[in-house]
Design an enzyme around this catalytic site. Structure first.
Site, mmCIF file in Angstrom:
data_model
loop_
_atom_site.group_PDB
_atom_site.id
_atom_site.type_symbol
_atom_site.label_atom_id
_atom_site.label_comp_id
_atom_site.label_asym_id
_atom_site.label_seq_id
_atom_site.Cartn_x
_atom_site.Cartn_y
_atom_site.Cartn_z
ATOM 1 N N ARG A 66 0.841 -1.200 0.000
ATOM 2 C CA ARG A 66 0.000 0.000 0.000
ATOM 3 C C ARG A 66 0.878 1.253 0.000
ATOM 4 N NH1 ARG A 66 -3.087 -2.122 -1.475
ATOM 5 N NH2 ARG A 66 -3.976 -0.211 -2.253
ATOM 6 N N HIS A 115 -9.121 7.900 9.820
ATOM 7 C CA HIS A 115 -8.639 6.515 9.852
ATOM 8 C C HIS A 115 -7.121 6.426 9.884
ATOM 9 C CE1 HIS A 115 -12.769 5.303 8.014
ATOM 10 N NE2 HIS A 115 -12.835 5.566 9.313
ATOM 11 N N GLY A 181 -16.395 10.971 -2.969
ATOM 12 C CA GLY A 181 -15.757 9.665 -3.120
ATOM 13 C C GLY A 181 -15.845 8.742 -1.937
ATOM 14 N N ASN A 207 -20.144 11.693 -6.377
ATOM 15 C CA ASN A 207 -19.864 10.261 -6.504
ATOM 16 C C ASN A 207 -20.510 9.794 -7.805
ATOM 17 O OD1 ASN A 207 -19.741 7.422 -6.259
ATOM 18 N ND2 ASN A 207 -19.681 7.579 -4.032
#
Ligand code: APR
Length: 241
Positions: A66, A115, A181, A207
């Site tokens: 990642r 996050h 998004g 979106n």
């Protein structure tokens, strides 16, 4: 599709609430939908504390990949428009679910990362929380020899109180919320935009697809992030190209 006229001088406190779709235009996969990360990887093996405790090397293999992919990505026009608006307009806040750091790379500051970040790690050391962009990263801390833990809010993790509180405050106080998004399926993040709806803010969803929370927005722009922001604020987009 008719683009609503949202003159920037009508709003004093704008919040951009972003998800993985914002970085899709930069070549980064989203988590859900076609080609989504969770359709290829089971988070229970790669992105939760149980997996990390069970097999930290396997979790680091996933997160090193990642970091590699995210490290190669560049911010897109949408990231740059958002950063420019934040720089030019006091009272503009950015709340992101993304861990890729692309908002900051585009020049944004004080980004509220719900996050966490793939570029931060922590370990047992008292000053163990650190920014680290090494590729690949030294997985064990040389000082305490513990495996470094990505400072990411994984599934089953408790939310980090600070960012959640800051996000809730910013969103509850905004007069324009622009969600970009996000599929709106991961809580508590997905519940935050309702705070803006409840206080009467103008709420815009950007979106290409319908989401479970589309009904919470007065405006749904069924298009990609850069196209939508360029349509809403063409002059800002021109200056951000
Ligand atoms: N512009 C805008 N939106 C887009 C674009 C684009 N170019 N391309 C795709 N999208 C939309 C998709 O339609 C989808 O609704 O982006 C959304 C991405 O949804 P997810 O992959 O679920 O990402 P997100 O909502 O950010 O996930 C939330 O889930 O896995 C956890 O912690 C992870 O932060 C993540 C959280």
């Amino acid at each position: 599709m008719t683009i609503p006229v949202l003159p920037l001088d009508r709003y004093e406190r704008i919040v951009f609430f972003t998800g993985a779709g914002l970085s899709a235009e930069c070549g980064l996969p989203t988590y859900r939908g076609a080609g989504g990360i969770w359709s290829e990887y089971n988070y229970e093996d790669f992105a939760c504390q149980r997996a990390f405790d069970r097999d930290p090397e396997k979790v680091w293999d996933f997160h090193d990949e990642r970091r590699r992919i995210m490290g190669e990505a560049e911010p897109g026009l949408a990231h740059r428009v958002i950063a420019r608006l934040q720089q030019e307009r006091a009272g503009t806040a950015i709340v992101t679910q993304n861990i890729d750091g692309l908002h900051q790379q585009a020049g944004a500051t004080e980004v509220i990362e719900l996050h966490g970040s793939v570029w931060r790690v922590r370990c047992r050391c008292p000053d163990g929380l650190q920014e680290n962009h090494d590729q690949p990263i030294e997985r064990q801390c040389p000082a305490c020899s513990a495996y470094r833990r990505p400072d990411i809010v994984w599934f089953e993790d408790p939310m980090q109180e600070g960012p959640l509180r800051a996000a809730a405050t910013a969103i509850a106080e905004c007069d324009l919320l622009v969600s970009i998004g996000t599929s709106g399926v991961v809580y508590p993040a997905a519940a935050l935009p309702q705070l803006a709806r409840q206080t009467g803010a103008m709420c815009v969803e950007i979106n290409p697809e319908e989401t479970e929370v589309s009904g919470q927005y007065q405006v749904n722009l069924r298009m990609g992030a850069s196209e939508a922001l360029s349509s809403l604020w063409p002059e800002v987009a021109e200056m951000s190209r």
